[in-house]
Scaffold this motif. Structure first.
Motif, mmCIF file in Angstrom:
data_model
loop_
_atom_site.group_PDB
_atom_site.id
_atom_site.type_symbol
_atom_site.label_atom_id
_atom_site.label_comp_id
_atom_site.label_asym_id
_atom_site.label_seq_id
_atom_site.Cartn_x
_atom_site.Cartn_y
_atom_site.Cartn_z
ATOM 1 N N ALA A 386 39.272 13.131 32.147
ATOM 2 C CA ALA A 386 38.066 13.039 31.319
ATOM 3 C C ALA A 386 37.197 14.287 31.401
ATOM 4 O O ALA A 386 36.726 14.794 30.384
ATOM 5 C CB ALA A 386 37.257 11.808 31.729
ATOM 6 N N PHE A 387 36.980 14.794 32.623
ATOM 7 C CA PHE A 387 36.001 15.869 32.811
ATOM 8 C C PHE A 387 36.616 17.037 33.579
ATOM 9 O O PHE A 387 37.561 16.859 34.345
ATOM 10 C CB PHE A 387 34.780 15.362 33.568
ATOM 11 C CG PHE A 387 34.038 14.252 32.889
ATOM 12 C CD1 PHE A 387 33.145 14.519 31.856
ATOM 13 C CD2 PHE A 387 34.227 12.936 33.283
ATOM 14 C CE1 PHE A 387 32.464 13.490 31.226
ATOM 15 C CE2 PHE A 387 33.547 11.904 32.663
ATOM 16 C CZ PHE A 387 32.668 12.178 31.628
ATOM 17 N N GLY A 388 36.042 18.216 33.379
ATOM 18 C CA GLY A 388 36.474 19.402 34.087
ATOM 19 C C GLY A 388 35.299 20.204 34.603
ATOM 20 O O GLY A 388 34.214 20.193 34.014
ATOM 21 N N GLN A 389 35.532 20.908 35.704
ATOM 22 C CA GLN A 389 34.502 21.728 36.337
ATOM 23 C C GLN A 389 35.181 22.938 36.948
ATOM 24 O O GLN A 389 36.260 22.838 37.517
ATOM 25 C CB GLN A 389 33.791 20.910 37.420
ATOM 26 C CG GLN A 389 32.734 21.646 38.221
ATOM 27 C CD GLN A 389 32.119 20.759 39.302
ATOM 28 O OE1 GLN A 389 32.365 19.555 39.347
ATOM 29 N NE2 GLN A 389 31.318 21.339 40.178
ATOM 30 N N GLY A 390 34.572 24.101 36.817
ATOM 31 C CA GLY A 390 35.158 25.305 37.396
ATOM 32 C C GLY A 390 34.639 26.551 36.716
ATOM 33 O O GLY A 390 33.859 26.492 35.761
ATOM 34 N N TYR A 391 35.087 27.705 37.196
ATOM 35 C CA TYR A 391 34.586 28.977 36.689
ATOM 36 C C TYR A 391 34.908 29.193 35.217
ATOM 37 O O TYR A 391 34.247 29.990 34.547
ATOM 38 C CB TYR A 391 35.157 30.131 37.510
ATOM 39 C CG TYR A 391 34.650 30.181 38.941
ATOM 40 C CD1 TYR A 391 33.520 29.457 39.333
ATOM 41 C CD2 TYR A 391 35.293 30.960 39.899
ATOM 42 C CE1 TYR A 391 33.059 29.506 40.628
ATOM 43 C CE2 TYR A 391 34.833 31.018 41.210
ATOM 44 C CZ TYR A 391 33.722 30.284 41.567
ATOM 45 O OH TYR A 391 33.269 30.339 42.859
ATOM 46 N N LEU A 392 35.939 28.520 34.686
ATOM 47 C CA LEU A 392 36.231 28.635 33.263
ATOM 48 C C LEU A 392 35.028 28.219 32.427
ATOM 49 O O LEU A 392 34.769 28.794 31.366
ATOM 50 C CB LEU A 392 37.440 27.773 32.899
ATOM 51 C CG LEU A 392 37.831 27.721 31.412
ATOM 52 C CD1 LEU A 392 38.307 29.096 30.934
ATOM 53 C CD2 LEU A 392 38.900 26.664 31.163
ATOM 54 N N PHE A 393 34.291 27.244 32.907
ATOM 55 C CA PHE A 393 33.144 26.718 32.161
ATOM 56 C C PHE A 393 31.812 27.246 32.664
ATOM 57 O O PHE A 393 30.798 27.116 31.973
ATOM 58 C CB PHE A 393 33.149 25.189 32.228
ATOM 59 C CG PHE A 393 34.432 24.572 31.773
ATOM 60 C CD1 PHE A 393 34.867 24.734 30.462
ATOM 61 C CD2 PHE A 393 35.234 23.855 32.648
ATOM 62 C CE1 PHE A 393 36.059 24.186 30.033
ATOM 63 C CE2 PHE A 393 36.428 23.292 32.233
ATOM 64 C CZ PHE A 393 36.844 23.466 30.917
ATOM 65 N N GLY A 394 31.795 27.822 33.853
ATOM 66 C CA GLY A 394 30.550 28.391 34.341
ATOM 67 C C GLY A 394 30.455 28.362 35.853
ATOM 68 O O GLY A 394 30.977 27.459 36.510
ATOM 69 N N HIS A 395 29.794 29.372 36.400
ATOM 70 C CA HIS A 395 29.540 29.450 37.836
ATOM 71 C C HIS A 395 28.265 28.675 38.173
ATOM 72 O O HIS A 395 27.417 28.463 37.313
ATOM 73 C CB HIS A 395 29.374 30.909 38.266
ATOM 74 C CG HIS A 395 30.641 31.703 38.188
ATOM 75 N ND1 HIS A 395 31.271 32.215 39.296
ATOM 76 C CD2 HIS A 395 31.404 32.082 37.127
ATOM 77 C CE1 HIS A 395 32.356 32.875 38.937
ATOM 78 N NE2 HIS A 395 32.457 32.812 37.623
ATOM 79 N N PRO A 396 28.110 28.276 39.432
ATOM 80 C CA PRO A 396 26.820 27.712 39.832
ATOM 81 C C PRO A 396 25.712 28.731 39.586
ATOM 82 O O PRO A 396 25.870 29.917 39.898
ATOM 83 C CB PRO A 396 27.003 27.432 41.327
ATOM 84 C CG PRO A 396 28.481 27.313 41.510
ATOM 85 C CD PRO A 396 29.093 28.270 40.535
ATOM 86 N N ALA A 397 24.590 28.268 39.018
ATOM 87 C CA ALA A 397 23.512 29.186 38.641
ATOM 88 C C ALA A 397 22.163 28.523 38.881
ATOM 89 O O ALA A 397 22.063 27.289 38.901
ATOM 90 C CB ALA A 397 23.653 29.573 37.165
#
Length: 421
Positions: A386-397
């Motif tokens: 369902a969901f994705g998280q990682g540098y492809l979508f953005g770094h912690p900011a």
């Protein structure tokens, strides 16, 4: 006479000065960084020297461990630099120690005090006792680790008081549509000398020292403060946002075991007025294994309050399936180690597929962490994640950058950017 100078990191004792005297209450032990100290019993007819201590050793620990007055005096034979270990720092660690080991430690301390009492009754004992040699250099590694931990612990305590900690936010995306779904709140420490310090460098020390509760309290307060701002940013870009944004925040096993944790959650909701359903408590499997019954009770309280419960690093523990039947889980997060090798390792792919099928049967959505390449995101989408998280979508900011991300998020641009990566 005492002539001590104390700074944040060091207590400096000039040669000839007393560090403490027998009979005084013990308020700290001391790691010796430099110099040489003498442990002795003061007598009018002549001091009884018990031991010499130098770099890599500790003095004054007995009065802290058994909470009784100092049994002997300590003075500096030469200019000495020490690092204090407070009663609070030791008390937390002793409380976490195996009870049998604590009992053995108590016996050793009692025997030592009996020996000191016998020495006090000695007559004509003006000549010094044999002084043990200093410890060999083999202990340097242990001492260095202890010293680094104490210094870091003190810096964490100071950092909390001085507002050096801050929250960064990493996007979580609905894979099928590439719409922005939420963020994970991740703590960072903006150290005045070390710069931006990641959690892996300070969270273990915070947990071992009992300071983790202070950091979690700060994290929850920040999450409650910023969530309305993130929601407001989403109102400016509704076409590219996947419904109301959610925010995940990490808590430790120590937090879940604390009696104050349920009240901390209740205070967060009542004081901020945020919708409980927009907040997820995230905890790792390894921490759950320390006290699963207490964890289940605390997380059940979070669910009753309306919060979501996410299990991080799912698949890396030993009791993953049992947690799904005993814990009120609303989200699973697949560990980045499986995602990293998803395209090249059939075993990782099978593990991910199995987790996704199981989660689908239980109607629990899954977040895949550590996505860095478009091919990984596409394959996970095909597999039903369902969901994705990682540098492809953005770094912690930081918050300002996260709000800008919300306002400027564009599904088409993100999809094209992913395909080009």
């Amino acid at each position: 006479m005492n002539a001590l100078h104390t700074s944040l990191d060091r207590t400096l004792v000039p040669a000839g000065s007393l560090l403490f005297s027998a009979g005084e209450p013990g308020d700290a032990a001391y790691l010796i960084v430099g110099g040489r100290l003498e442990v002795f019993l003061a007598r009018p007819e002549g001091d009884i020297v018990l031991a010499h201590r130098g770099p890599g050793e500790i003095v004054g620990e007995m009065a802290i461990l058994d909470r009784r007055p100092r049994s002997a005096s300590v003075r500096a034979l030469e200019d000495s630099a020490l690092v204090a270990v407070t009663e609070q720092q030791l008390a937390h660690r002793i409380a976490e120690t195996d009870p049998i080991l604590c009992m053995c430690l108590g016996v050793v301390l009692e025997r030592y005090r009996e020996t000191v009492a016998l020495l006090e009754q000695m007559k004509g004992a003006a000549s010094p006792m044999p002084v043990p040699a200093l410890r060999p250099s083999a202990t340097d590694g242990v001492f260095a680790a202890a010293l680094n931990t104490l210094v870091l612990e003190r810096e964490i305590r100071s950092g909390v008081a001085d507002g050096q900690f801050e929250m960064h936010f990493q996007p979580i995306v609905r894979l099928a549509s590439r719409r922005l779904a939420g963020f994970e709140a991740l703590m960072r420490w903006r150290h005045p000398q070390r710069g931006l310090v990641p959690p892996s460098a300070f969270i273990p020390v915070a947990e071992s020292s009992g300071l983790i509760g202070d950091l979690t309290g700060f994290a929850l307060a920040e999450v409650g403060r910023v969530l309305p701002e993130l929601m407001l940013g989403a109102l400016h870009n509704p076409r590219h946002i996947d419904g109301p944004l959610f925010l995940s925040v990490n808590v430790s096993g120590h937090d879940l075991a604390a009696a104050s944790f349920p009240q901390m959650i209740a205070d967060l909701i009542s004081q901020t007025g945020i919708a409980p359903g927009s907040l997820k408590i995230e905890v790792t499997e390894s921490l759950l294994m320390k006290d699963p019954e207490r964890a289940a009770e605390a997380l059940a309280g979070c669910r009753r309050a309306g919060l979501g419960v996410a299990i991080d690093d799912f698949g890396t523990g030993y009791s993953s399936l049992s947690y799904l039947s005993t814990l009120p889980v609303t989200t699973l997060k697949i560990d980045r180690a499986f995602v990293r090798t998803l395209l090249v390792d059939q075993t990782s792919r099978r593990i991910v597929q199995t987790v996704l099928r199981l989660a689908d049967e239980l109607e629990i959505p899954v977040v895949a962490e550590g996505i860095e390449h478009a091919e990984e995101a596409d394959l996970l989408t095909e597999m039903g994640c369902a969901f994705g998280q990682g540098y492809l979508f953005g770094h912690p900011a930081p918050l300002e950058a996260a709000i800008m991300t919300i306002r400027e998020w564009n599904v088409v641009d993100r999809s094209l950017q992913a395909k080009a990566s």
